[in-house]
Design an enzyme around this catalytic site. Sequence first.
Site, PDB file in Angstrom:
ATOM      1  N   SER A 146      87.774  62.047  22.338  1.00  0.00           N
ATOM      2  CA  SER A 146      86.565  61.932  21.525  1.00  0.00           C
ATOM      3  C   SER A 146      85.402  62.521  22.301  1.00  0.00           C
ATOM      4  O   SER A 146      85.396  62.501  23.541  1.00  0.00           O
ATOM      5  CB  SER A 146      86.275  60.462  21.215  1.00  0.00           C
ATOM      6  N   TYR A 159      85.558  52.037  24.305  1.00  0.00           N
ATOM      7  CA  TYR A 159      86.123  53.201  23.620  1.00  0.00           C
ATOM      8  C   TYR A 159      85.830  54.472  24.404  1.00  0.00           C
ATOM      9  O   TYR A 159      86.726  55.290  24.652  1.00  0.00           O
ATOM     10  CB  TYR A 159      85.539  53.289  22.209  1.00  0.00           C
TER      11      TYR A 159
END
Length: 278
Positions: A146, A159
């Site tokens: 990401s 995350y």
Amino acid sequence: MERFEGKVAVVTGAGAGIGKACALAIAREGGRVVVADLDGSAAIACTAQIAAEAGNALAMAMDIADAQAVAALFETAERHFGGVDLLVNNASAMHLTPRDRAILDLDLAVWDQTMATNLRGTLLCCRQAIPRMIARGGGAIVNMSSCQGLSGDTAQTSYAVSKAAMNMLSASLATQYGHAQIRCNAVAPGLIMTERLLAKLDKCMQRHLSRHQLLPRVGHPEDVAALVAFLLSDDASFITGQVVCIDGGMLAHMPTYADGGNSCAGRTAGDTAETARC
């Protein structure tokens, strides 16, 4: 000849969103796909769509944080299709992100669960895939990272850290097993409008996010799937150990917003002060 003719792919988190788009893209180019997802009904629905398009797929409900479940996934893939050539590690603990906060506010259980799925689960899948790829003369792995793994944020600490670690895991795997003809790359999406994300955003927030894209549109799961398919294919046979951003230029520009707030810098003609605050 289709790019994945004769190839067997395992795609995790393939019941919806980016993972589903990847599974469909591989199947449409001749690959046989094991569709793995925590949501078994979603995995079955994806395989049904592949079958409807004359593809070949197998659904499995499993949790990649469970080492025994991961072993069973790859044993089933080998038994059903004869081996594994391609792996897309897409599964992620997205359900935890609303509770994934700044460091001092972070529930350590969220940290632990995020790492167990995003990082340890990816490692477990790679450990199962690598020997099977070696047995077939090589293979290709794409780990779904990401843009949040490449820049700090005001929240979603677990995350972001898990995705940053995934980038180094990808480089390490590429370094350690390139001699065995195994390539590994990470893909770092930016704003990708999956059905799940769209359901969470009202029109005002969609407008705000879209306004800060360099390109005049947002990303879609099919955009990411096209990149993943390229990296898995022989067209990318000399690409390994890379983190490839697919973010519409999100990380290419300044300013960024350290407070996570809204900006009037991107206001277009006709925007009112109120819509600019949206």
